[in-house]
Design a protein around this motif. Structure first.
Motif, PDB file in Angstrom:
ATOM      1  N   ARG A  78       0.820  -1.230   0.000  1.00 26.13           N
ATOM      2  CA  ARG A  78       0.000   0.000   0.000  1.00 26.13           C
ATOM      3  C   ARG A  78       0.843   1.265   0.000  1.00 26.13           C
ATOM      4  O   ARG A  78       0.369   2.332  -0.353  1.00 26.13           O
ATOM      5  CB  ARG A  78      -0.959   0.001   1.181  1.00 26.13           C
ATOM      6  CG  ARG A  78      -2.060  -1.043   1.021  1.00 26.13           C
ATOM      7  CD  ARG A  78      -3.012  -0.964   2.178  1.00 26.13           C
ATOM      8  NE  ARG A  78      -3.695   0.310   2.209  1.00 26.13           N
ATOM      9  CZ  ARG A  78      -4.957   0.494   1.839  1.00 26.13           C
ATOM     10  NH1 ARG A  78      -5.654  -0.519   1.412  1.00 26.13           N
ATOM     11  NH2 ARG A  78      -5.514   1.680   1.919  1.00 26.13           N
ATOM     12  N   THR A  79       2.096   1.157   0.453  1.00 24.38           N
ATOM     13  CA  THR A  79       2.992   2.329   0.469  1.00 24.38           C
ATOM     14  C   THR A  79       4.104   2.183  -0.564  1.00 24.38           C
ATOM     15  O   THR A  79       5.134   2.847  -0.456  1.00 24.38           O
ATOM     16  CB  THR A  79       3.600   2.539   1.865  1.00 24.38           C
ATOM     17  OG1 THR A  79       4.342   1.371   2.227  1.00 24.38           O
ATOM     18  CG2 THR A  79       2.529   2.831   2.903  1.00 24.38           C
ATOM     19  N   ASP A  80       3.889   1.313  -1.548  1.00 27.80           N
ATOM     20  CA  ASP A  80       4.907   1.054  -2.575  1.00 27.80           C
ATOM     21  C   ASP A  80       6.242   0.670  -1.962  1.00 27.80           C
ATOM     22  O   ASP A  80       7.299   1.078  -2.436  1.00 27.80           O
ATOM     23  CB  ASP A  80       5.071   2.274  -3.506  1.00 27.80           C
ATOM     24  CG  ASP A  80       3.818   2.548  -4.312  1.00 27.80           C
ATOM     25  OD1 ASP A  80       3.173   1.570  -4.744  1.00 27.80           O
ATOM     26  OD2 ASP A  80       3.483   3.735  -4.503  1.00 27.80           O
ATOM     27  N   TYR A  81       6.185  -0.088  -0.881  1.00 24.37           N
ATOM     28  CA  TYR A  81       7.374  -0.606  -0.189  1.00 24.37           C
ATOM     29  C   TYR A  81       8.253   0.496   0.386  1.00 24.37           C
ATOM     30  O   TYR A  81       9.454   0.327   0.541  1.00 24.37           O
ATOM     31  CB  TYR A  81       8.160  -1.563  -1.091  1.00 24.37           C
ATOM     32  CG  TYR A  81       7.283  -2.656  -1.643  1.00 24.37           C
ATOM     33  CD1 TYR A  81       6.702  -3.578  -0.788  1.00 24.37           C
ATOM     34  CD2 TYR A  81       6.993  -2.734  -2.991  1.00 24.37           C
ATOM     35  CE1 TYR A  81       5.861  -4.564  -1.274  1.00 24.37           C
ATOM     36  CE2 TYR A  81       6.152  -3.719  -3.484  1.00 24.37           C
ATOM     37  CZ  TYR A  81       5.594  -4.628  -2.617  1.00 24.37           C
ATOM     38  OH  TYR A  81       4.762  -5.607  -3.095  1.00 24.37           O
ATOM     39  N   ARG A  82       7.632   1.623   0.730  1.00 25.69           N
ATOM     40  CA  ARG A  82       8.346   2.721   1.399  1.00 25.69           C
ATOM     41  C   ARG A  82       7.955   2.706   2.871  1.00 25.69           C
ATOM     42  O   ARG A  82       6.812   2.445   3.229  1.00 25.69           O
ATOM     43  CB  ARG A  82       7.979   4.062   0.776  1.00 25.69           C
ATOM     44  CG  ARG A  82       8.556   4.261  -0.589  1.00 25.69           C
ATOM     45  CD  ARG A  82       8.273   5.682  -1.091  1.00 25.69           C
ATOM     46  NE  ARG A  82       8.889   5.882  -2.377  1.00 25.69           N
ATOM     47  CZ  ARG A  82       8.293   5.644  -3.545  1.00 25.69           C
ATOM     48  NH1 ARG A  82       7.054   5.199  -3.562  1.00 25.69           N
ATOM     49  NH2 ARG A  82       8.915   5.860  -4.673  1.00 25.69           N
ATOM     50  N   TYR A  83       8.919   3.047   3.705  1.00 29.38           N
ATOM     51  CA  TYR A  83       8.688   3.085   5.144  1.00 29.38           C
ATOM     52  C   TYR A  83       9.611   4.123   5.755  1.00 29.38           C
ATOM     53  O   TYR A  83      10.552   4.599   5.124  1.00 29.38           O
ATOM     54  CB  TYR A  83       8.913   1.704   5.783  1.00 29.38           C
ATOM     55  CG  TYR A  83      10.290   1.129   5.501  1.00 29.38           C
ATOM     56  CD1 TYR A  83      11.340   1.379   6.357  1.00 29.38           C
ATOM     57  CD2 TYR A  83      10.528   0.365   4.367  1.00 29.38           C
ATOM     58  CE1 TYR A  83      12.613   0.873   6.090  1.00 29.38           C
ATOM     59  CE2 TYR A  83      11.776  -0.148   4.092  1.00 29.38           C
ATOM     60  CZ  TYR A  83      12.814   0.116   4.968  1.00 29.38           C
ATOM     61  OH  TYR A  83      14.065  -0.378   4.696  1.00 29.38           O
ATOM     62  N   ASN A  84       9.312   4.492   6.998  1.00 27.06           N
ATOM     63  CA  ASN A  84      10.200   5.364   7.759  1.00 27.06           C
ATOM     64  C   ASN A  84      10.122   4.948   9.224  1.00 27.06           C
ATOM     65  O   ASN A  84       9.292   4.115   9.598  1.00 27.06           O
ATOM     66  CB  ASN A  84       9.860   6.847   7.550  1.00 27.06           C
ATOM     67  CG  ASN A  84       8.475   7.211   8.023  1.00 27.06           C
ATOM     68  OD1 ASN A  84       7.980   6.684   9.013  1.00 27.06           O
ATOM     69  ND2 ASN A  84       7.820   8.111   7.310  1.00 27.06           N
ATOM     70  N   GLU A  85      10.992   5.522  10.018  1.00 25.33           N
ATOM     71  CA  GLU A  85      11.102   5.086  11.414  1.00 25.33           C
ATOM     72  C   GLU A  85       9.813   5.300  12.192  1.00 25.33           C
ATOM     73  O   GLU A  85       9.387   4.402  12.940  1.00 25.33           O
ATOM     74  CB  GLU A  85      12.260   5.811  12.105  1.00 25.33           C
ATOM     75  CG  GLU A  85      12.514   5.291  13.498  1.00 25.33           C
ATOM     76  CD  GLU A  85      13.764   5.853  14.148  1.00 25.33           C
ATOM     77  OE1 GLU A  85      13.876   5.717  15.371  1.00 25.33           O
ATOM     78  OE2 GLU A  85      14.622   6.409  13.435  1.00 25.33           O
ATOM     79  N   SER A  86       9.181   6.447  12.040  1.00 25.44           N
ATOM     80  CA  SER A  86       7.975   6.710  12.832  1.00 25.44           C
ATOM     81  C   SER A  86       6.849   5.730  12.475  1.00 25.44           C
ATOM     82  O   SER A  86       6.128   5.253  13.363  1.00 25.44           O
ATOM     83  CB  SER A  86       7.509   8.155  12.669  1.00 25.44           C
ATOM     84  OG  SER A  86       7.132   8.420  11.337  1.00 25.44           O
ATOM     85  N   ARG A  87       6.713   5.404  11.210  1.00 23.32           N
ATOM     86  CA  ARG A  87       5.669   4.443  10.808  1.00 23.32           C
ATOM     87  C   ARG A  87       6.032   3.026  11.272  1.00 23.32           C
ATOM     88  O   ARG A  87       5.156   2.252  11.655  1.00 23.32           O
ATOM     89  CB  ARG A  87       5.436   4.504   9.308  1.00 23.32           C
ATOM     90  CG  ARG A  87       4.798   5.855   8.901  1.00 23.32           C
ATOM     91  CD  ARG A  87       4.544   5.971   7.422  1.00 23.32           C
ATOM     92  NE  ARG A  87       3.448   5.113   6.969  1.00 23.32           N
ATOM     93  CZ  ARG A  87       2.163   5.362   7.125  1.00 23.32           C
ATOM     94  NH1 ARG A  87       1.769   6.450   7.760  1.00 23.32           N
ATOM     95  NH2 ARG A  87       1.253   4.534   6.656  1.00 23.32           N
ATOM     96  N   LEU A  88       7.303   2.691  11.251  1.00 21.29           N
ATOM     97  CA  LEU A  88       7.728   1.378  11.753  1.00 21.29           C
ATOM     98  C   LEU A  88       7.469   1.267  13.259  1.00 21.29           C
ATOM     99  O   LEU A  88       7.027   0.213  13.737  1.00 21.29           O
ATOM    100  CB  LEU A  88       9.205   1.129  11.450  1.00 21.29           C
ATOM    101  CG  LEU A  88       9.557   0.892   9.984  1.00 21.29           C
ATOM    102  CD1 LEU A  88      11.074   0.874   9.799  1.00 21.29           C
ATOM    103  CD2 LEU A  88       8.930  -0.400   9.469  1.00 21.29           C
ATOM    104  N   GLN A  89       7.724   2.336  13.991  1.00 21.03           N
ATOM    105  CA  GLN A  89       7.446   2.324  15.439  1.00 21.03           C
ATOM    106  C   GLN A  89       5.947   2.133  15.684  1.00 21.03           C
ATOM    107  O   GLN A  89       5.551   1.384  16.585  1.00 21.03           O
ATOM    108  CB  GLN A  89       7.929   3.631  16.098  1.00 21.03           C
ATOM    109  CG  GLN A  89       9.422   3.824  16.067  1.00 21.03           C
ATOM    110  CD  GLN A  89      10.171   2.882  16.996  1.00 21.03           C
ATOM    111  OE1 GLN A  89       9.595   2.087  17.745  1.00 21.03           O
ATOM    112  NE2 GLN A  89      11.492   2.934  16.929  1.00 21.03           N
ATOM    113  N   LEU A  90       5.142   2.786  14.885  1.00 21.85           N
ATOM    114  CA  LEU A  90       3.690   2.626  14.995  1.00 21.85           C
ATOM    115  C   LEU A  90       3.277   1.188  14.647  1.00 21.85           C
ATOM    116  O   LEU A  90       2.437   0.592  15.326  1.00 21.85           O
ATOM    117  CB  LEU A  90       2.988   3.635  14.087  1.00 21.85           C
ATOM    118  CG  LEU A  90       1.490   3.829  14.275  1.00 21.85           C
ATOM    119  CD1 LEU A  90       1.130   4.140  15.715  1.00 21.85           C
ATOM    120  CD2 LEU A  90       1.005   4.947  13.362  1.00 21.85           C
ATOM    121  N   ALA A  91       3.881   0.628  13.614  1.00 20.75           N
ATOM    122  CA  ALA A  91       3.601  -0.769  13.242  1.00 20.75           C
ATOM    123  C   ALA A  91       3.946  -1.700  14.398  1.00 20.75           C
ATOM    124  O   ALA A  91       3.166  -2.610  14.729  1.00 20.75           O
ATOM    125  CB  ALA A  91       4.389  -1.156  11.990  1.00 20.75           C
ATOM    126  N   ALA A  92       5.097  -1.482  15.012  1.00 26.63           N
ATOM    127  CA  ALA A  92       5.519  -2.334  16.142  1.00 26.63           C
ATOM    128  C   ALA A  92       4.508  -2.261  17.282  1.00 26.63           C
ATOM    129  O   ALA A  92       4.136  -3.291  17.869  1.00 26.63           O
ATOM    130  CB  ALA A  92       6.914  -1.919  16.619  1.00 26.63           C
TER     131      ALA A  92
END
Length: 188
Positions: A78-92
């Motif tokens: 859904r994000t075209d395989y892009r991520y960043n630290e804040s979104r990864l922390q939210l995912a965790a």
């Protein structure tokens, strides 16, 4: 186990699972006498899912929520395989929340119990993947996993990013690349 990209191909994991299953079957066939389990007796844990009253959540609903979290916050499609630290922390955080919901699930039969345990393991893999993505502060493979906070490759990224489960979380280990020969890690 998690690989380096959110959409890691699972064919290798399936092959490894088949190899492990065949090894277990061969071991059990060759064993003389009864096999003693080394781990704890999980019978009471299993039966808790059968006794648990059916609620508003199912393992399928939690699985769909897990997939949505990974797709939207951990570099999924859904994000075209892009991520960043804040979104990864939210995912965790969201994945850990799903883990807290597992004890409320109900199983009618052994198949549903297997689905609950499969989901539990998949949530652990999600946590491993997120930990690995957070650890690698670069974009190693453009179009396969774009770290928006660190869009370029880094010389520091020329290493293996490994992990081990320790005290309820993943400990990240950075190991130098092996040039020539073959890679064999140690437990240090």
């Amino acid at each position: 186990m998690a690989g380096g990209a959110p959409q890691k191909y699972v064919t290798g994991a399936l092959a490894e699972g088949r190899i492990a299953a065949k090894s277990i079957a061969a071991y059990l066939t060759e064993a003389e006498g009864p096999i003693q389990a080394d781990g704890p007796d999980r019978t009471a844990e299993y039966e808790q899912y059968f006794r648990q009253a059916a609620g508003s959540l199912t393992s399928l609903q939690l699985e769909e929520a897990m997939q949505k979290i990974m797709d939207e916050y951990a570099g999924g499609i859904r994000t075209d395989y892009r991520y960043n630290e804040s979104r990864l922390q939210l995912a965790a955080e969201k994945i850990r929340h799903l883990e807290t919901l597992l004890p409320a699930l109900h199983a009618d039969d052994m198949y549903e119990l297997m689905k609950i345990y499969e989901l539990r393991e998949r949530l652990t893999v999600c946590r491993a993947l997120i930990a690995h993505l957070l650890a690698r502060r670069e974009t190693r493979w453009h179009t396969f996993g774009e770290n928006a906070d660190h869009p370029e490759q880094s010389p520091d990224g020329l290493c293996y990013v490994n992990s081990r489960w320790k005290d309820g979380d993943f400990e990240i280990l950075y190991r130098p690349l092996v040039k020539g020969g073959h890679y064999e890690h140690t437990h240090s």
